[in-house]
Design an enzyme around this catalytic site. Structure first.
Site, PDB file in Angstrom:
ATOM      1  N   LEU A   1      -9.474  -7.333 -13.079  1.00  0.00           N
ATOM      2  CA  LEU A   1     -10.793  -6.774 -12.770  1.00  0.00           C
ATOM      3  C   LEU A   1     -11.846  -7.372 -13.714  1.00  0.00           C
ATOM      4  O   LEU A   1     -11.666  -7.343 -14.933  1.00  0.00           O
ATOM      5  CB  LEU A   1     -10.726  -5.254 -12.949  1.00  0.00           C
ATOM      6  CG  LEU A   1     -11.639  -4.417 -12.085  1.00  0.00           C
ATOM      7  CD1 LEU A   1     -11.433  -4.696 -10.608  1.00  0.00           C
ATOM      8  CD2 LEU A   1     -11.399  -2.949 -12.391  1.00  0.00           C
TER       9      LEU A   1
ATOM     10  N   ASN B   1      -5.044   2.719 -13.260  1.00  0.00           N
ATOM     11  CA  ASN B   1      -4.081   1.763 -12.706  1.00  0.00           C
ATOM     12  C   ASN B   1      -2.686   2.373 -12.781  1.00  0.00           C
ATOM     13  O   ASN B   1      -2.399   3.153 -13.670  1.00  0.00           O
ATOM     14  CB  ASN B   1      -4.125   0.472 -13.550  1.00  0.00           C
ATOM     15  CG  ASN B   1      -3.146  -0.573 -13.059  1.00  0.00           C
ATOM     16  OD1 ASN B   1      -3.090  -0.880 -11.858  1.00  0.00           O
ATOM     17  ND2 ASN B   1      -2.353  -1.129 -13.957  1.00  0.00           N
TER      18      ASN B   1
ATOM     19  N   GLY C   1       0.775  -1.236   0.000  1.00  0.00           N
ATOM     20  CA  GLY C   1       0.000   0.000   0.000  1.00  0.00           C
ATOM     21  C   GLY C   1       0.801   1.279   0.000  1.00  0.00           C
ATOM     22  O   GLY C   1       0.311   2.320   0.447  1.00  0.00           O
TER      23      GLY C   1
ATOM     24  N   HIS D   1       1.223   1.320 -13.283  1.00  0.00           N
ATOM     25  CA  HIS D   1       2.064   0.202 -13.729  1.00  0.00           C
ATOM     26  C   HIS D   1       3.539   0.636 -13.657  1.00  0.00           C
ATOM     27  O   HIS D   1       3.877   1.731 -14.120  1.00  0.00           O
ATOM     28  CB  HIS D   1       1.700  -0.198 -15.163  1.00  0.00           C
ATOM     29  CG  HIS D   1       2.521  -1.346 -15.652  1.00  0.00           C
ATOM     30  ND1 HIS D   1       2.279  -2.654 -15.270  1.00  0.00           N
ATOM     31  CD2 HIS D   1       3.625  -1.387 -16.443  1.00  0.00           C
ATOM     32  CE1 HIS D   1       3.179  -3.446 -15.825  1.00  0.00           C
ATOM     33  NE2 HIS D   1       4.006  -2.701 -16.538  1.00  0.00           N
TER      34      HIS D   1
HETATM   35  C1  GRF Z   1       3.519  -1.083  -7.444  1.00  0.00           C
HETATM   36  O1  GRF Z   1       4.791  -1.318  -7.993  1.00  0.00           O
HETATM   37  C2  GRF Z   1       2.526  -0.850  -8.545  1.00  0.00           C
HETATM   38  O2  GRF Z   1       3.074  -0.203  -9.639  1.00  0.00           O
HETATM   39  C3  GRF Z   1       2.151  -2.243  -8.911  1.00  0.00           C
HETATM   40  O3  GRF Z   1       2.112  -2.949  -7.690  1.00  0.00           O
HETATM   41  C4  GRF Z   1       2.980  -2.316  -6.745  1.00  0.00           C
HETATM   42  C5  GRF Z   1       2.159  -1.997  -5.531  1.00  0.00           C
HETATM   43  O4  GRF Z   1       2.902  -1.526  -4.451  1.00  0.00           O
HETATM   44  N1  GRF Z   1       0.947  -2.268  -9.712  1.00  0.00           N
HETATM   45  P1  GRF Z   1       2.162  -0.917  -3.184  1.00  0.00           P
HETATM   46  O5  GRF Z   1       1.186  -1.963  -2.653  1.00  0.00           O
HETATM   47  O6  GRF Z   1       1.474   0.345  -3.614  1.00  0.00           O
HETATM   48  O7  GRF Z   1       3.264  -0.644  -2.187  1.00  0.00           O
END
Ligand code: GRF
Length: 209
Positions: A94, A108, A12, A110
């Protein structure tokens, strides 16, 4: 106020970046109304509770069928009456019904510069492993709208991060988060809350300065 629901599966840190940016007034006219996790063990849930945000967990293995799971997830989202759904490290695909229901209202983050190092199988450390293996000199992160494909929706914001000698996937993952993800995710939510993102033929035009 833009009502934001955030879907999470992990630590998170992106959720935290959004919470902090809202608190700091960097994201204007937006509030997180619910955090929905795919796992009861997600660290993101603790962050939400600490910030006083309503939480819900919808775990696939607690349902007998995909239909039941999808209904529960839809109800958890609908219950929050969001204007925007943010996938912040949400590791489940999803369901199409939800994508359809919230067309152009789901974003999202990425951890690469789409269309490089994205698509099926490119998540978490794997992205950074492949970046290093290929020897590219610049990577980064992308915020995009979610459509039925995998990492294929209209791109909203991207930020580049340069590789350095001695980078490991873990070191690079951390740098991409700090320098790119935690910056552009809140920025994208702010832009959307200000009405500063328009989609035209699969391409976005933003009011970014
Ligand atoms: C991040 O690297 C995001 O880009 C990917 O999953 C990871 C999540 O990290 N989709 P967090 O749970 O926000 O620390």
């Amino acid at each position: 106020m833009l009502r934001v629901a955030v879907l999470v599966s992990g630590g998170g840190t992106n959720l935290q970046a959004l919470i902090d940016a809202i608190d700091a007034g960097k994201v204007r006219n937006a509030g997180i109304v619910r955090v929905i996790s795919s796992s009861p063990a997600a660290g993101a849930l603790k962050r939400a509770v600490k910030a006083g945000i309503d939480t819900e967990t919808v775990c696939r293995k607690e349902y007998d069928s995909d239909e039941d799971y999808e209904r529960a997830l839809m109800e958890a989202i609908e219950g929050a009456q969001p204007d925007l759904v943010v996938l912040a490290g949400f590791l489940k695909i999803l369901p199409g019904r939800i994508v359809e229901r919230y067309r152009n209202r789901i974003i999202n983050i990425h951890p690469s510069l789409i269309p490089s190092f994205c698509g099926p199988g490119y998540y978490g450390l794997k992205v950074h492993e492949e970046v290093i293996k290929r020897g590219v000199k610049v990577t980064g992160a992308t915020v995009h709208f979610v459509d039925e494909g995998c990492d294929s929706g209209p791109i909203i914001l991207q930020k580049a991060v340069y590789l350095k000698n001695g980078d490991t996937p873990e070191i690079l993952q951390k740098r991409v988060m700090e320098e790119a993800e935690w910056q552009i995710l809140p920025k994208a939510v702010d832009l959307i809350a200000q009405g500063g993102v328009r989609i035209n033929g699969g391409i976005t035009e933003t009011d970014e300065e």
